[in-house]
Motif scaffolding. Structure first.
Motif, PDB file in Angstrom:
ATOM      1  N   LYS A  77       0.822  -1.217   0.000  1.00 18.83           N
ATOM      2  CA  LYS A  77       0.000   0.000   0.000  1.00 18.83           C
ATOM      3  C   LYS A  77       0.850   1.260   0.000  1.00 18.83           C
ATOM      4  O   LYS A  77       0.423   2.305  -0.499  1.00 18.83           O
ATOM      5  CB  LYS A  77      -0.981   0.001   1.165  1.00 18.83           C
ATOM      6  N   GLU A  78       2.071   1.158   0.525  1.00 19.40           N
ATOM      7  CA  GLU A  78       2.954   2.323   0.531  1.00 19.40           C
ATOM      8  C   GLU A  78       3.379   2.746  -0.880  1.00 19.40           C
ATOM      9  O   GLU A  78       3.907   3.847  -1.066  1.00 19.40           O
ATOM     10  CB  GLU A  78       4.208   2.015   1.365  1.00 19.40           C
ATOM     11  N   LYS A  79       3.144   1.889  -1.889  1.00 16.10           N
ATOM     12  CA  LYS A  79       3.539   2.183  -3.271  1.00 16.10           C
ATOM     13  C   LYS A  79       2.372   2.651  -4.142  1.00 16.10           C
ATOM     14  O   LYS A  79       2.532   2.850  -5.351  1.00 16.10           O
ATOM     15  CB  LYS A  79       4.151   0.925  -3.906  1.00 16.10           C
ATOM     16  N   LEU A  80       1.200   2.832  -3.554  1.00 19.99           N
ATOM     17  CA  LEU A  80       0.005   3.075  -4.365  1.00 19.99           C
ATOM     18  C   LEU A  80      -0.325   4.545  -4.614  1.00 19.99           C
ATOM     19  O   LEU A  80      -1.109   4.845  -5.513  1.00 19.99           O
ATOM     20  CB  LEU A  80      -1.210   2.402  -3.709  1.00 19.99           C
ATOM     21  N   LEU A  81       0.243   5.458  -3.854  1.00 22.04           N
ATOM     22  CA  LEU A  81      -0.137   6.865  -3.977  1.00 22.04           C
ATOM     23  C   LEU A  81       0.008   7.397  -5.416  1.00 22.04           C
ATOM     24  O   LEU A  81      -0.878   8.140  -5.887  1.00 22.04           O
ATOM     25  CB  LEU A  81       0.677   7.711  -3.004  1.00 22.04           C
ATOM     26  N   PRO A  82       1.056   7.051  -6.166  1.00 23.22           N
ATOM     27  CA  PRO A  82       1.175   7.581  -7.531  1.00 23.22           C
ATOM     28  C   PRO A  82       0.042   7.158  -8.472  1.00 23.22           C
ATOM     29  O   PRO A  82      -0.154   7.791  -9.516  1.00 23.22           O
ATOM     30  CB  PRO A  82       2.518   7.001  -8.015  1.00 23.22           C
ATOM     31  N   TYR A  83      -0.705   6.122  -8.110  1.00 24.04           N
ATOM     32  CA  TYR A  83      -1.774   5.629  -8.984  1.00 24.04           C
ATOM     33  C   TYR A  83      -3.151   6.197  -8.641  1.00 24.04           C
ATOM     34  O   TYR A  83      -4.139   5.859  -9.305  1.00 24.04           O
ATOM     35  CB  TYR A  83      -1.826   4.098  -8.937  1.00 24.04           C
ATOM     36  N   GLY A 143       8.337   5.627  13.247  1.00 25.19           N
ATOM     37  CA  GLY A 143       9.513   6.411  12.912  1.00 25.19           C
ATOM     38  C   GLY A 143       9.989   6.173  11.490  1.00 25.19           C
ATOM     39  O   GLY A 143       9.214   6.217  10.530  1.00 25.19           O
ATOM     40  N   ALA A 144      11.278   5.859  11.340  1.00 28.28           N
ATOM     41  CA  ALA A 144      11.873   5.691  10.022  1.00 28.28           C
ATOM     42  C   ALA A 144      11.328   4.477   9.283  1.00 28.28           C
ATOM     43  O   ALA A 144      11.488   4.364   8.060  1.00 28.28           O
ATOM     44  CB  ALA A 144      13.392   5.576  10.161  1.00 28.28           C
ATOM     45  N   ASP A 145      10.671   3.550   9.986  1.00 28.08           N
ATOM     46  CA  ASP A 145      10.096   2.370   9.342  1.00 28.08           C
ATOM     47  C   ASP A 145       8.767   2.670   8.643  1.00 28.08           C
ATOM     48  O   ASP A 145       8.220   1.796   7.960  1.00 28.08           O
ATOM     49  CB  ASP A 145       9.889   1.258  10.363  1.00 28.08           C
ATOM     50  N   ASP A 146       8.255   3.867   8.828  1.00 28.44           N
ATOM     51  CA  ASP A 146       7.027   4.267   8.151  1.00 28.44           C
ATOM     52  C   ASP A 146       7.345   4.513   6.676  1.00 28.44           C
ATOM     53  O   ASP A 146       8.106   5.420   6.338  1.00 28.44           O
ATOM     54  CB  ASP A 146       6.467   5.539   8.800  1.00 28.44           C
ATOM     55  N   GLY A 147       6.751   3.720   5.808  1.00 26.10           N
ATOM     56  CA  GLY A 147       7.077   3.814   4.388  1.00 26.10           C
ATOM     57  C   GLY A 147       6.298   4.854   3.614  1.00 26.10           C
ATOM     58  O   GLY A 147       6.520   5.025   2.410  1.00 26.10           O
ATOM     59  N   PHE A 148       5.370   5.569   4.254  1.00 26.01           N
ATOM     60  CA  PHE A 148       4.590   6.571   3.541  1.00 26.01           C
ATOM     61  C   PHE A 148       5.320   7.916   3.513  1.00 26.01           C
ATOM     62  O   PHE A 148       6.009   8.275   4.478  1.00 26.01           O
ATOM     63  CB  PHE A 148       3.225   6.760   4.190  1.00 26.01           C
ATOM     64  N   PRO A 149       5.152   8.687   2.433  1.00 27.78           N
ATOM     65  CA  PRO A 149       5.788  10.002   2.357  1.00 27.78           C
ATOM     66  C   PRO A 149       5.096  11.020   3.264  1.00 27.78           C
ATOM     67  O   PRO A 149       3.954  10.817   3.691  1.00 27.78           O
ATOM     68  CB  PRO A 149       5.621  10.384   0.883  1.00 27.78           C
ATOM     69  N   ASP A 150       5.798  12.115   3.529  1.00 30.13           N
ATOM     70  CA  ASP A 150       5.212  13.178   4.351  1.00 30.13           C
ATOM     71  C   ASP A 150       3.977  13.795   3.702  1.00 30.13           C
ATOM     72  O   ASP A 150       3.171  14.437   4.388  1.00 30.13           O
ATOM     73  CB  ASP A 150       6.249  14.268   4.612  1.00 30.13           C
ATOM     74  N   ASP A 151       3.817  13.611   2.392  1.00 32.59           N
ATOM     75  CA  ASP A 151       2.618  14.122   1.714  1.00 32.59           C
ATOM     76  C   ASP A 151       1.345  13.612   2.378  1.00 32.59           C
ATOM     77  O   ASP A 151       0.292  14.260   2.298  1.00 32.59           O
ATOM     78  CB  ASP A 151       2.605  13.686   0.244  1.00 32.59           C
ATOM     79  N   ARG A 152       1.432  12.452   3.021  1.00 30.45           N
ATOM     80  CA  ARG A 152       0.254  11.882   3.671  1.00 30.45           C
ATOM     81  C   ARG A 152      -0.340  12.854   4.681  1.00 30.45           C
ATOM     82  O   ARG A 152      -1.567  12.962   4.798  1.00 30.45           O
ATOM     83  CB  ARG A 152       0.632  10.571   4.360  1.00 30.45           C
ATOM     84  N   PHE A 153       0.511  13.571   5.409  1.00 29.54           N
ATOM     85  CA  PHE A 153       0.006  14.475   6.457  1.00 29.54           C
ATOM     86  C   PHE A 153      -0.844  15.586   5.853  1.00 29.54           C
ATOM     87  O   PHE A 153      -1.912  15.927   6.377  1.00 29.54           O
ATOM     88  CB  PHE A 153       1.165  15.072   7.255  1.00 29.54           C
ATOM     89  N   ASP A 154      -0.376  16.176   4.739  1.00 29.01           N
ATOM     90  CA  ASP A 154      -1.137  17.251   4.100  1.00 29.01           C
ATOM     91  C   ASP A 154      -2.459  16.729   3.548  1.00 29.01           C
ATOM     92  O   ASP A 154      -3.493  17.418   3.627  1.00 29.01           O
ATOM     93  CB  ASP A 154      -0.313  17.878   2.967  1.00 29.01           C
ATOM     94  N   ILE A 155      -2.435  15.515   2.982  1.00 29.79           N
ATOM     95  CA  ILE A 155      -3.677  14.932   2.450  1.00 29.79           C
ATOM     96  C   ILE A 155      -4.670  14.711   3.584  1.00 29.79           C
ATOM     97  O   ILE A 155      -5.867  15.030   3.463  1.00 29.79           O
ATOM     98  CB  ILE A 155      -3.371  13.617   1.715  1.00 29.79           C
ATOM     99  N   GLU A 156      -4.192  14.188   4.706  1.00 25.43           N
ATOM    100  CA  GLU A 156      -5.091  13.945   5.837  1.00 25.43           C
ATOM    101  C   GLU A 156      -5.625  15.251   6.406  1.00 25.43           C
ATOM    102  O   GLU A 156      -6.810  15.341   6.781  1.00 25.43           O
ATOM    103  CB  GLU A 156      -4.362  13.136   6.907  1.00 25.43           C
TER     104      GLU A 156
END
Length: 431
Positions: A77-83, A143-156
């Motif tokens: 799921k961490e790879k799906l944002l571009p789609y 922490g660093a193991d979170d595979g989602f980009p910081d963009d997630r925070f702005d989207i939320e």
């Protein structure tokens, strides 16, 4: 009503128990099923992750639209944002081609929320959002193991601001939405997760063990769910070691979950790590990894156990404790998130600090030494689950939210039921 449930990575068609298939899949499948049973038209939009899937499937009266967005194979799921741009474009066109208009979009997870925002902006359809996990909470714990980009925070942030309703699954979730995202409390609705009483119910322990081939005279703890580090299964393994070697009480652990039907360390690397923990604690022979199991047989595993244990670092809700309670089993759970809400400490089970194997071990030893108390806790859990956490009541409450944001008048019975469910949910926070 005509309702669109968007769930980009968690399909109701998926087999649960693997890394990215868990509570959200169960949530979406059961909400869609219950809405269809109540006469609503429910469509689930999810990413097509297999090459042979048809565009439209049917599950329990609901349609599942397998959206072409990205490669037709399973992806983290961490790879799906571009789609999500392609996903949103398809959904908008699908909506336009439908003969009747959708009344509401219910987005599940932040990437589905992006799709819901596009639909709302383009077609003016109201948006309800359930996050299932909040990015800032995840980052705090992983922490660093979170595979989602910081963009997630702005989207939320945008979803919290622009959704017509944000669904909090437990009081902690509501508190996090307000403190970390400045949510307007007037647009936060508390709606828990649930269990299916036709799927999970008490079965005699001896009968369940006989069917599974388990020894009748062992004290067995069950851990069931996704095999990822944040679920804290290593805490339970270490607790088994402490229970046996320090507290002098023989206990066994059975672990259900993984990416394959057999406990395969290659398919599920977390199993390899946990086996190493078991060896380190000297309890390899007392910790059994069973692999993934079908939903149809899970009630046998709950019923065959003496106690269900779940100790995640954090938990937006946690459906497995409800399923264990529905099978009349006591629960030892981490005092976090939704588990703090569903498990009544001292009544239906025990709440323990996360990452505290000794506290879990003491709980296991206490329940083994006092089986009558364990039985009372299990019985109380069954009552609590049936009163507060059925998927039918969840769907009733959500339907009330949908009708409100869509400006649709609902029957007095439906409105009353929704209000009852919301009060029960609020009361459960302090129970």
């Amino acid at each position: 009503m005509k309702i669109a449930l968007v769930s980009e990575h968690a399909s109701p068609l998926a087999t649960t128990g693997s890394v990215d298939s868990g509570g959200q899949n169960i949530y979406v499948a059961n909400v869609a099923r219950q809405l269809a049973r109540k006469g609503h038209h429910a469509d689930v939009f999810t990413r097509c992750d297999r090459s042979l899937l048809p565009l439209v499937s049917r599950v329990d009266g609901a349609r599942v639209i397998n959206v072409p967005a990205g490669p037709k194979r399973q992806l983290p799921k961490e790879k799906l944002l571009p789609y999500m741009e392609d996903f949103a474009r398809f959904v908008v066109q699908f909506f336009r081609n439908e003969p009747t208009r959708y009344d509401v979009v219910h987005a599940n997870f932040f990437m589905s929320g992006l799709v819901g925002l596009r639909v709302k902006e383009t077609l003016g359809i109201p948006l309800v959002t359930t996050f299932h996990a909040l990015g800032r909470v995840r980052r705090l714990h992983q922490g660093a193991d979170d595979g989602f980009p910081d963009d997630r925070f702005d989207i939320e942030d945008r979803l919290v601001s622009d959704s017509d309703s944000v669904i909090a699954e437990c009081p902690q979730d509501a508190s996090d939405l307000v403190s970390l995202y400045q949510a307007d409390t007037a647009r936060v609705d508390l709606v828990p997760c649930g269990f299916d009483s036709e799927e999970f119910y008490p079965v005699d322990k001896r009968v369940a063990r006989a069917e599974l081939g388990w020894q009748q005279d062992l004290f067995i703890a069950l851990q069931l769910g996704r095999m990822v580090p944040r679920k804290g299964i290593d805490t339970v393994v270490r607790a088994i070691g402490l229970c046996n070697r320090t507290l002098g009480e023989e206990a066994h652990l059975y672990v259900v979950g993984g990416n394959s039907d057999e406990a395969n360390e290659i398919a599920t690397p977390e199993i390899g790590r946990l086996r190493g923990v078991a060896r380190e604690c000297g309890v390899s022979e007392r910790v059994n990894f069973l692999g993934r199991r079908s939903r149809a047989r899970l009630r046998l595993y709950y019923n065959a156990a003496d106690v269900f244990v779940t100790t995640p670092w954090y938990e937006p809700f946690g459906i497995t404790p409800l399923e264990a309670m529905a099978c009349s089993r006591p629960v030892i759970g981490a005092d976090v998130g939704g588990i703090r809400y569903s498990v009544a400490h001292g009544e239906t089970g025990l709440l323990v600090p996360p990452k505290d194997p000794l506290a879990v071990a003491h709980g296991l030893a206490m329940l083994k030494r006092d089986p009558q108390r364990a039985q009372r806790m299990g019985a109380a859990g069954l009552v609590r689950a049936r009163e507060m956490f059925t998927w039918e009541s969840v769907a009733d409450t959500l339907a009330g939210v949908y009708a409100r944001v869509a400006g649709i008048n609902v029957s007095a019975d439906t409105a009353t039921q929704a209000n009852i469910n919301t009060r029960l949910a609020a009361g459960g926070a302090s129970a």
